[in-house]
Design a protein around this motif. Structure first.
Motif, PDB file in Angstrom:
ATOM      1  N   LYS A  48       0.833  -1.208   0.000  1.00  0.00           N
ATOM      2  CA  LYS A  48       0.000   0.000   0.000  1.00  0.00           C
ATOM      3  C   LYS A  48       0.863   1.252   0.000  1.00  0.00           C
ATOM      4  O   LYS A  48       0.606   2.192  -0.764  1.00  0.00           O
ATOM      5  CB  LYS A  48      -0.940   0.004   1.214  1.00  0.00           C
ATOM      6  N   ARG A  49       1.892   1.269   0.831  1.00  0.00           N
ATOM      7  CA  ARG A  49       2.787   2.426   0.900  1.00  0.00           C
ATOM      8  C   ARG A  49       3.416   2.715  -0.460  1.00  0.00           C
ATOM      9  O   ARG A  49       3.392   3.836  -0.949  1.00  0.00           O
ATOM     10  CB  ARG A  49       3.880   2.185   1.941  1.00  0.00           C
ATOM     11  N   GLU A  52       0.703   3.782  -3.102  1.00  0.00           N
ATOM     12  CA  GLU A  52       0.208   5.139  -2.833  1.00  0.00           C
ATOM     13  C   GLU A  52       1.258   6.189  -3.178  1.00  0.00           C
ATOM     14  O   GLU A  52       0.924   7.259  -3.707  1.00  0.00           O
ATOM     15  CB  GLU A  52      -0.236   5.277  -1.376  1.00  0.00           C
ATOM     16  N   THR A  53       2.510   5.902  -2.891  1.00  0.00           N
ATOM     17  CA  THR A  53       3.587   6.831  -3.242  1.00  0.00           C
ATOM     18  C   THR A  53       3.629   7.058  -4.746  1.00  0.00           C
ATOM     19  O   THR A  53       3.781   8.192  -5.218  1.00  0.00           O
ATOM     20  CB  THR A  53       4.946   6.295  -2.742  1.00  0.00           C
ATOM     21  N   PHE A  55       1.101   6.704  -6.818  1.00  0.00           N
ATOM     22  CA  PHE A  55      -0.078   7.475  -7.198  1.00  0.00           C
ATOM     23  C   PHE A  55       0.176   8.966  -6.967  1.00  0.00           C
ATOM     24  O   PHE A  55      -0.185   9.802  -7.809  1.00  0.00           O
ATOM     25  CB  PHE A  55      -1.328   7.027  -6.422  1.00  0.00           C
ATOM     26  N   GLU A  56       0.793   9.310  -5.855  1.00  0.00           N
ATOM     27  CA  GLU A  56       1.112  10.713  -5.572  1.00  0.00           C
ATOM     28  C   GLU A  56       2.049  11.280  -6.638  1.00  0.00           C
ATOM     29  O   GLU A  56       1.827  12.382  -7.159  1.00  0.00           O
ATOM     30  CB  GLU A  56       1.746  10.849  -4.191  1.00  0.00           C
ATOM     31  N   TRP A  80      -3.833  -0.286 -11.783  1.00  0.00           N
ATOM     32  CA  TRP A  80      -3.407  -0.004 -10.406  1.00  0.00           C
ATOM     33  C   TRP A  80      -4.549   0.556  -9.575  1.00  0.00           C
ATOM     34  O   TRP A  80      -4.609   0.328  -8.360  1.00  0.00           O
ATOM     35  CB  TRP A  80      -2.191   0.927 -10.405  1.00  0.00           C
ATOM     36  N   GLU A  81      -5.481   1.254 -10.214  1.00  0.00           N
ATOM     37  CA  GLU A  81      -6.659   1.729  -9.491  1.00  0.00           C
ATOM     38  C   GLU A  81      -7.506   0.560  -9.003  1.00  0.00           C
ATOM     39  O   GLU A  81      -8.090   0.625  -7.922  1.00  0.00           O
ATOM     40  CB  GLU A  81      -7.489   2.665 -10.375  1.00  0.00           C
ATOM     41  N   ARG A  84      -5.813  -0.548  -5.929  1.00  0.00           N
ATOM     42  CA  ARG A  84      -6.001   0.462  -4.886  1.00  0.00           C
ATOM     43  C   ARG A  84      -7.366   0.344  -4.207  1.00  0.00           C
ATOM     44  O   ARG A  84      -7.522   0.666  -3.028  1.00  0.00           O
ATOM     45  CB  ARG A  84      -5.854   1.847  -5.505  1.00  0.00           C
ATOM     46  N   TRP A  87      -8.076  -1.237  -0.602  1.00  0.00           N
ATOM     47  CA  TRP A  87      -8.007  -0.539   0.684  1.00  0.00           C
ATOM     48  C   TRP A  87      -8.642   0.840   0.658  1.00  0.00           C
ATOM     49  O   TRP A  87      -8.805   1.465   1.694  1.00  0.00           O
ATOM     50  CB  TRP A  87      -6.565  -0.438   1.171  1.00  0.00           C
ATOM     51  N   ALA A  88      -8.973   1.349  -0.502  1.00  0.00           N
ATOM     52  CA  ALA A  88      -9.527   2.709  -0.576  1.00  0.00           C
ATOM     53  C   ALA A  88     -11.021   2.725  -0.306  1.00  0.00           C
ATOM     54  O   ALA A  88     -11.708   1.763  -0.384  1.00  0.00           O
ATOM     55  CB  ALA A  88      -9.232   3.307  -1.940  1.00  0.00           C
TER      56      ALA A  88
END
Length: 88
Positions: A48-49, A52-53, A55-56, A80-81, A84, A87-88
């Motif tokens: 997840k980390r 998410e990185t 995605f940012e 990738w979405e 995601r 957990w989103a």
């Protein structure tokens, strides 16, 4: 599989596929989604980390017009979405 082996396998593969622009991204994401419930919590948190990185970074570069996209092209980002959403 031992937790440290699981982390090595899944984290390494995820880092490999992030940013790739190929049909294989979708296949990898399918496997990750399928195996997600069985992964140790530590593995899930690291994945997840990292995701998410990216995605940012991807959001930032899409806004500023960067040529390299950390999640690949639109079709790759959509894969990738799907991950995601776990957990989103």
């Amino acid at each position: 599989m031992k937790p440290d082996e699981e982390i090595t396998l899944w984290l390494g593969a995820t880092r490999y596929y992030l940013g790739r622009m190929t049909y294989a991204v979708g296949s990898f994401c399918d496997l990750l989604i399928e195996h997600w419930p069985a992964l140790h919590e530590a593995t899930r948190q690291l994945l997840k980390r990292d995701i998410e990185t990216e995605f940012e970074r991807d959001d930032e570069l899409r806004t500023t017009g960067g040529h390299y996209l950390p999640l690949g092209q639109d079709c790759d980002r959509k894969e990738w979405e799907r991950v995601r959403r776990l957990w989103a």
